[in-house]
Scaffold this motif. Structure first.
Motif: not given
Lengths: 215, 260
Positions: B128-141
């Motif tokens: 579960h990519p926490v960065i996606l949840e916390n910072l959003g799609l662009m940061e996750g990518l």
């Protein structure tokens, strides 16, 4: 064709009217609204035919009965189609057509054809409308394409009966008064053939009353 | 019968009546046959659609099982092995005499604990990519792109346009699609370059992915194709999007559009 043969032909539809009444009585409890209206129409038809035969046997002009019957038949069949042609927003314009037909029939009787003359104008107009309604219903069925067993839909059989009967009879209705009155044989043959189409008519209605609609 | 005129009238009338009768019969028969044909085609299409949905569901379940197996393996091999070693080091405390030996043992144990923590974090991130949840799609990518580029095995160019806010489910589905595409390229494509464009054009989010690898086998795009591609298709359906593949010698291009 002999006169006896034509006389026999003219009687045969009465048996099918009787058959449809019998089927209607036997299946009355499970009738849908459409089937009940059809059954009412068949009962009225039987009464009208009986009355007209009685009057004819007493050498009394029976045309007035058919003027009234034409209107009643149109109104009952139209009320069936009004309910069934839902995808064409039929409720509104069907009411208008029914009112227009009653008005036209009154005008026809008062100013065009008298009550003791064959109701060719009314029946021709009625036939045109019925052919139109039946084709609209087939179009609606094709658009929906949801019934896998058409033979179990009462309205399908009503529609078949209406289309076959009114298509086959429209020319006879329109031209009947133009046939030479003295030529009874010509009239007899034409109405004898009409009787065959009437058999198909009431056979389809009998099946419509018999089938159990799908859920 | 009477005169010739009467016969003519009768003939014309009978001809007209019979003609209309036959036409009515023809209309009824045409309708019945045509309606049955339409229904048959509808049933066939519905069956194909149902079979395809079943296939996607099966692939989704298989994907979950594969993920569980991988997690199980990571936990057992990585975390299990590290914790076992830490346990052995802990057992040695009783037999250590000198302070220097204890200090050395403590350092080795601390290093192992840090490695264990890092491994747990990585496993958690994969799940579960926490960065996606916390910072959003662009940061996750961007995070994923940076990790890949750091390996120096393959270079990923990421061009991000300004896309509107998506729901978390949409972002997760899009993220997983891109992850799967990248994994496929890394495993099978023998590519050295990946280009990833994410833009918002005419009310649609458009994902454009291309690599310079050997390309997919076209059979993998059919119903009997790979699990990863089926999962991509499932996620594209969740987005109510259209996905298309263009396979050519030396490149694979995947395009996904969905409306927001």
């Amino acid at each position: 064709m002999t006169e006896n043969f034509i006389s026999t032909l003219l009687i045969i539809p009465y048996y099918f009217i009787g058959l449809s009444m019998l089927v209607g009585i036997l299946t009355y409890r499970r009738h849908t609204r459409t089937q009940r209206i059809l059954f009412l129409l068949i009962i009225i038809t039987a009464v009208v035919e009986a009355l007209s035969t009685l009057l004819w046997s007493k050498k009394i002009n029976n045309m007035p009965i058919f003027h009234i019957y034409g209107v009643v038949e149109f109104l009952l069949l139209s009320s069936i189609y009004k309910n069934k042609l839902y995808s064409f927003n039929s409720k509104r314009w069907m009411n208008v057509m029914m009112i227009l037909f009653v008005g036209f029939s009154l005008i026809n009787v008062l100013f065009i054809q008298n009550l003791h003359e064959f109701n060719s104008n009314g029946l021709t107009f009625s036939s045109l409308c019925m052919i139109f309604f039946s084709i609209l219903y087939f179009i609606q069925l094709l658009r929906e394409s949801k019934y896998s067993s058409l033979e179990r839909i009462p309205m399908f059989w009503i529609n078949v009966g209406v289309l076959i009967y009114f298509s086959s009879s429209i020319f006879l209705f329109h031209l009947s008064n133009m046939l030479i009155p003295e030529s009874l044989q010509v009239r007899g043959v034409a109405w004898g053939v009409h009787a065959i189409f009437n058999v198909f008519h009431y056979l389809a209605f009998t099946i419509a009353l018999w089938v159990r609609p799908m859920n | 019968m009477g005169s010739t005129n009467e016969l003519t009238i009768l003939e014309v009338l009978l001809f007209a009546m019979l003609g209309m009768f036959l036409m009515a019969i023809a209309i009824v028969l045409f309708f019945v046959i045509y309606q049955k044909r339409i229904l048959k085609e509808q049933v066939h299409t519905q069956k194909l659609s149902a079979d395809h949905q079943a296939s996607l569901l099966s692939a989704s379940i298989a994907g979950q099982e594969k993920e569980r197996n991988r997690l199980s393996k990571d936990l057992h091999d990585d975390i299990g092995g590290l914790l076992t070693t830490i346990r052995l080091y802990a057992d040695q405390i009783d037999v250590m005499d000198s302070e220097s030996e204890l200090k050395a043992l403590k350092e080795k144990t601390t290093t192992l604990v840090d490695t264990t923590i890092q491994s747990v974090r990585q496993i958690a991130y994969d799940l579960h990519p926490v960065i996606l949840e916390n910072l959003g799609l662009m940061e996750g990518l961007q995070n994923m792109v940076d990790d890949i580029n750091q390996t120096k095995v393959i270079h990923l160019h990421f061009n991000q346009g300004k896309i509107p806010d998506l729901t978390y489910d949409q972002e997760l589905a899009l993220f997983r699609i891109i992850q799967e595409l990248v994994n496929n390229t890394l495993k099978h494509a023998q590519a050295t370059q990946i280009t990833l464009n994410l833009e918002f054009i005419e009310n649609e989010v458009e994902l454009f992915y291309t690599d310079n690898g050997v390309g997919y086998n076209p059979d993998q795009l059919t119903d009997s194709g790979s699990l990863g591609l089926k999962n991509i298709e499932s996620r594209a359906k969740l987005l109510e999007g259209n996905i298309s593949y263009l396979i050519a010698p030396g490149s694979t291009t995947v395009k996904l559009n969905f409306s927001v």
